[in-house]
Design a protein around this motif. Sequence first.
Motif, PDB file in Angstrom:
ATOM      1  N   MET A   1       0.841  -1.198   0.000  1.00 48.43           N
ATOM      2  CA  MET A   1       0.000   0.000   0.000  1.00 48.43           C
ATOM      3  C   MET A   1       0.879   1.252   0.000  1.00 48.43           C
ATOM      4  SD  MET A   1      -3.011   0.992   2.695  1.00 48.43           S
ATOM      5  CE  MET A   1      -3.908  -0.488   2.292  1.00 48.43           C
ATOM      6  N   LYS A   2       0.551   2.195  -0.820  1.00 44.33           N
ATOM      7  CA  LYS A   2       1.340   3.409  -0.947  1.00 44.33           C
ATOM      8  C   LYS A   2       1.133   4.327   0.251  1.00 44.33           C
ATOM      9  CE  LYS A   2       1.187   3.449  -5.993  1.00 44.33           C
ATOM     10  NZ  LYS A   2       0.781   4.215  -7.180  1.00 44.33           N
ATOM     11  N   ASN A   3       2.127   5.206   0.466  1.00 50.00           N
ATOM     12  CA  ASN A   3       1.970   6.202   1.507  1.00 50.00           C
ATOM     13  C   ASN A   3       0.857   7.162   1.145  1.00 50.00           C
ATOM     14  OD1 ASN A   3       4.017   5.130   3.052  1.00 50.00           O
ATOM     15  ND2 ASN A   3       5.594   6.472   2.190  1.00 50.00           N
ATOM     16  N   LEU A   4       0.300   7.800   2.140  1.00 53.65           N
ATOM     17  CA  LEU A   4      -0.793   8.745   1.935  1.00 53.65           C
ATOM     18  C   LEU A   4      -0.348   9.885   1.027  1.00 53.65           C
ATOM     19  CD1 LEU A   4      -3.660   9.626   2.910  1.00 53.65           C
ATOM     20  CD2 LEU A   4      -2.481  11.001   4.620  1.00 53.65           C
ATOM     21  N   PRO A   5      -1.055  10.126  -0.090  1.00 55.83           N
ATOM     22  CA  PRO A   5      -0.667  11.227  -0.978  1.00 55.83           C
ATOM     23  C   PRO A   5      -0.968  12.583  -0.361  1.00 55.83           C
ATOM     24  CG  PRO A   5      -2.696  10.207  -1.745  1.00 55.83           C
ATOM     25  CD  PRO A   5      -2.189   9.357  -0.614  1.00 55.83           C
ATOM     26  N   ILE A   6      -0.056  13.526  -0.546  1.00 56.14           N
ATOM     27  CA  ILE A   6      -0.245  14.904  -0.091  1.00 56.14           C
ATOM     28  C   ILE A   6      -0.367  15.772  -1.332  1.00 56.14           C
ATOM     29  CG2 ILE A   6       0.725  16.822   1.221  1.00 56.14           C
ATOM     30  CD1 ILE A   6       2.299  14.770   2.859  1.00 56.14           C
ATOM     31  N   LEU A   7      -1.535  16.347  -1.540  1.00 58.36           N
ATOM     32  CA  LEU A   7      -1.803  17.097  -2.764  1.00 58.36           C
ATOM     33  C   LEU A   7      -1.481  18.576  -2.589  1.00 58.36           C
ATOM     34  CD1 LEU A   7      -5.237  15.473  -3.709  1.00 58.36           C
ATOM     35  CD2 LEU A   7      -2.919  14.662  -4.216  1.00 58.36           C
ATOM     36  N   ASN A   8      -1.024  19.211  -3.667  1.00 55.39           N
ATOM     37  CA  ASN A   8      -0.814  20.657  -3.650  1.00 55.39           C
ATOM     38  C   ASN A   8      -1.717  21.312  -4.678  1.00 55.39           C
ATOM     39  OD1 ASN A   8       0.700  20.947  -6.270  1.00 55.39           O
ATOM     40  ND2 ASN A   8       2.104  19.574  -5.192  1.00 55.39           N
ATOM     41  N   ILE A   9      -1.868  22.612  -4.581  1.00 57.52           N
ATOM     42  CA  ILE A   9      -2.837  23.337  -5.394  1.00 57.52           C
ATOM     43  C   ILE A   9      -2.576  23.154  -6.890  1.00 57.52           C
ATOM     44  CG2 ILE A   9      -3.615  25.655  -6.023  1.00 57.52           C
ATOM     45  CD1 ILE A   9      -3.440  26.449  -3.120  1.00 57.52           C
ATOM     46  N   VAL A 250      -2.652   2.393   8.154  1.00 52.46           N
ATOM     47  CA  VAL A 250      -3.499   2.053   6.996  1.00 52.46           C
ATOM     48  C   VAL A 250      -2.913   2.512   5.659  1.00 52.46           C
ATOM     49  CG1 VAL A 250      -5.583   2.082   8.411  1.00 52.46           C
ATOM     50  CG2 VAL A 250      -4.932   4.139   7.167  1.00 52.46           C
ATOM     51  N   HIS A 251      -1.915   3.386   5.663  1.00 47.79           N
ATOM     52  CA  HIS A 251      -1.416   3.917   4.399  1.00 47.79           C
ATOM     53  C   HIS A 251       0.080   3.712   4.186  1.00 47.79           C
ATOM     54  CE1 HIS A 251      -5.239   5.684   3.409  1.00 47.79           C
ATOM     55  NE2 HIS A 251      -5.287   6.282   4.576  1.00 47.79           N
ATOM     56  N   SER A 252       0.726   2.965   5.040  1.00 42.41           N
ATOM     57  CA  SER A 252       2.168   2.760   4.903  1.00 42.41           C
ATOM     58  C   SER A 252       2.480   1.285   4.711  1.00 42.41           C
ATOM     59  CB  SER A 252       2.893   3.289   6.145  1.00 42.41           C
ATOM     60  OG  SER A 252       4.262   2.947   6.101  1.00 42.41           O
ATOM     61  N   LYS A 253       3.531   1.012   3.985  1.00 41.65           N
ATOM     62  CA  LYS A 253       3.987  -0.362   3.797  1.00 41.65           C
ATOM     63  C   LYS A 253       4.844  -0.835   4.969  1.00 41.65           C
ATOM     64  CE  LYS A 253       4.111  -0.189  -1.290  1.00 41.65           C
ATOM     65  NZ  LYS A 253       4.993  -0.319  -2.475  1.00 41.65           N
ATOM     66  N   LYS A 254       5.162   0.068   5.869  1.00 43.58           N
ATOM     67  CA  LYS A 254       6.043  -0.274   6.986  1.00 43.58           C
ATOM     68  C   LYS A 254       5.371  -1.274   7.923  1.00 43.58           C
ATOM     69  CE  LYS A 254       8.324   4.256   6.975  1.00 43.58           C
ATOM     70  NZ  LYS A 254       8.549   5.504   7.747  1.00 43.58           N
ATOM     71  N   SER A 255       6.176  -2.096   8.566  1.00 44.84           N
ATOM     72  CA  SER A 255       5.651  -3.020   9.559  1.00 44.84           C
ATOM     73  C   SER A 255       5.140  -2.233  10.759  1.00 44.84           C
ATOM     74  CB  SER A 255       6.742  -3.994  10.013  1.00 44.84           C
ATOM     75  OG  SER A 255       7.746  -3.299  10.748  1.00 44.84           O
ATOM     76  N   LEU A 256       4.309  -2.865  11.556  1.00 45.10           N
ATOM     77  CA  LEU A 256       3.752  -2.186  12.728  1.00 45.10           C
ATOM     78  C   LEU A 256       4.843  -1.826  13.724  1.00 45.10           C
ATOM     79  CD1 LEU A 256       0.495  -4.270  13.240  1.00 45.10           C
ATOM     80  CD2 LEU A 256       0.725  -2.015  12.192  1.00 45.10           C
ATOM     81  N   SER A 257       5.854  -2.666  13.841  1.00 43.12           N
ATOM     82  CA  SER A 257       6.943  -2.362  14.777  1.00 43.12           C
ATOM     83  C   SER A 257       7.746  -1.154  14.303  1.00 43.12           C
ATOM     84  CB  SER A 257       7.862  -3.576  14.943  1.00 43.12           C
ATOM     85  OG  SER A 257       8.436  -3.951  13.698  1.00 43.12           O
ATOM     86  N   ILE A 258       7.953  -1.036  12.983  1.00 43.74           N
ATOM     87  CA  ILE A 258       8.665   0.128  12.444  1.00 43.74           C
ATOM     88  C   ILE A 258       7.815   1.385  12.618  1.00 43.74           C
ATOM     89  CG2 ILE A 258       9.581   1.201  10.363  1.00 43.74           C
ATOM     90  CD1 ILE A 258      11.352  -0.978  11.497  1.00 43.74           C
ATOM     91  N   THR A 259       6.510   1.243  12.431  1.00 48.20           N
ATOM     92  CA  THR A 259       5.601   2.367  12.654  1.00 48.20           C
ATOM     93  C   THR A 259       5.721   2.862  14.087  1.00 48.20           C
ATOM     94  OG1 THR A 259       4.019   1.686  10.960  1.00 48.20           O
ATOM     95  CG2 THR A 259       3.168   3.055  12.751  1.00 48.20           C
ATOM     96  N   ALA A 260       5.765   1.933  15.027  1.00 48.90           N
ATOM     97  CA  ALA A 260       5.908   2.301  16.441  1.00 48.90           C
ATOM     98  C   ALA A 260       7.214   3.044  16.668  1.00 48.90           C
ATOM     99  CB  ALA A 260       5.831   1.051  17.318  1.00 48.90           C
ATOM    100  N   GLU A 261       8.301   2.547  16.083  1.00 48.18           N
ATOM    101  CA  GLU A 261       9.602   3.204  16.236  1.00 48.18           C
ATOM    102  C   GLU A 261       9.587   4.599  15.631  1.00 48.18           C
ATOM    103  OE1 GLU A 261      12.732   0.786  14.704  1.00 48.18           O
ATOM    104  OE2 GLU A 261      12.226  -0.952  15.964  1.00 48.18           O
ATOM    105  N   THR A 262       8.916   4.739  14.485  1.00 47.69           N
ATOM    106  CA  THR A 262       8.805   6.041  13.828  1.00 47.69           C
ATOM    107  C   THR A 262       8.157   7.062  14.752  1.00 47.69           C
ATOM    108  OG1 THR A 262       8.607   4.998  11.654  1.00 47.69           O
ATOM    109  CG2 THR A 262       7.829   7.270  11.841  1.00 47.69           C
ATOM    110  N   LEU A 263       7.242   6.599  15.589  1.00 44.66           N
ATOM    111  CA  LEU A 263       6.510   7.479  16.499  1.00 44.66           C
ATOM    112  C   LEU A 263       7.170   7.589  17.872  1.00 44.66           C
ATOM    113  CD1 LEU A 263       2.929   6.296  15.534  1.00 44.66           C
ATOM    114  CD2 LEU A 263       4.053   8.413  14.855  1.00 44.66           C
ATOM    115  N   GLY A 264       8.362   7.013  18.014  1.00 46.88           N
ATOM    116  CA  GLY A 264       9.113   7.173  19.254  1.00 46.88           C
ATOM    117  C   GLY A 264       8.956   6.059  20.260  1.00 46.88           C
ATOM    118  N   TYR A 265       8.404   4.918  19.830  1.00 46.72           N
ATOM    119  CA  TYR A 265       8.209   3.790  20.742  1.00 46.72           C
ATOM    120  C   TYR A 265       9.061   2.614  20.279  1.00 46.72           C
ATOM    121  CZ  TYR A 265       4.123   6.427  22.290  1.00 46.72           C
ATOM    122  OH  TYR A 265       3.288   7.411  22.772  1.00 46.72           O
ATOM    123  N   ASN A 266      10.176   2.398  20.942  1.00 46.41           N
ATOM    124  CA  ASN A 266      11.055   1.292  20.579  1.00 46.41           C
ATOM    125  C   ASN A 266      10.503  -0.049  21.049  1.00 46.41           C
ATOM    126  OD1 ASN A 266      12.986   2.944  19.301  1.00 46.41           O
ATOM    127  ND2 ASN A 266      13.909   3.459  21.283  1.00 46.41           N
TER     128      ASN A 266
END
Length: 294
Positions: A1-9, A250-266
């Motif tokens: 699943m792709k990362n969440l797209p961020i649209l510009n004007i 829901v929008h990242s290909k990262k594993s749940l453990s990597i997601t946790a680390e990304t948010l500061g939870y080792n």
Amino acid sequence: MKNLPILNIQQFDEEETLSNFYSNDLRVHLKKNAEMVHKPHSHNFFLCVFFAEGIGTHEIDFNIYNVTRGSVFFLRPGQMHSWKFTSIPKGYIFFHTQDFYEFHFLNKKLSQFPFYYSYENPPNLILKEEQLDAIEIRFKEINNECHEKDAYKNQKLASLINLVYIDLSRIYTTIKSRKEVFSSSYLQALSILEETIDQFYKTEKAVTFYADKLNITSKHLNRITKTTINKTTTELITERVLLEAKRLIVHSKKSLSITAETLGYNDYAHFSKLFKQKVGVTPLDFKKKYETNS
């Protein structure tokens, strides 16, 4: 699943749009940009949309709002949203950068308007029948001006969106649950706090850190958040972490453990426990449920 797209004007209408402002008839906008707008995405600009007709739902940061005649929605940069319609909508939409507004009103901020001053405030309102015509005229005038090539175009557009924001703020604050008016210093502090949390929430979870950034005590910072939105500073920090967690889950290909680390939870177990405590399900169950319902 792709990362969440961020649209510009600039992605929306290369021929018509200004570099920092966009407006269109809603039906035309949705038709021309169908591939983008019906899938979850976020923006790097402020968005305001008015529905003269239409039935459906609008998902904003995992909250579902009904769309009906008279619905108005306000989105700030970074908020994730998507549309689903059961009847063809009619109305107007415009969006703009923060700089577009604040360049023309040097002593004003978009956060002065109640629907933009805090993420805690509802991002929508439903106009009464007697309010519809006047508001629709405002949106139509904005759209007409956007597609003309007259002199002082930007200045007039800025003035027009200021007027519609004032009109909508008056209506917004008459709603019973939104009547309270707080001191400007408290509202400014809350706005700065939310911006600071946005910047540091992945690495900083302590109230003292944010109090120091605002040059006030932790006690006074909690007084501000409790008075304005009836939440503690810790609750605001945690809610911001969990919102980003949901987006990544829901929008990242990262594993749940990597997601946790990304948010500061080792420690994933600690993160999963916090998520379930606050959301009601585990991160994995949340992911499965969202994919099933999408």
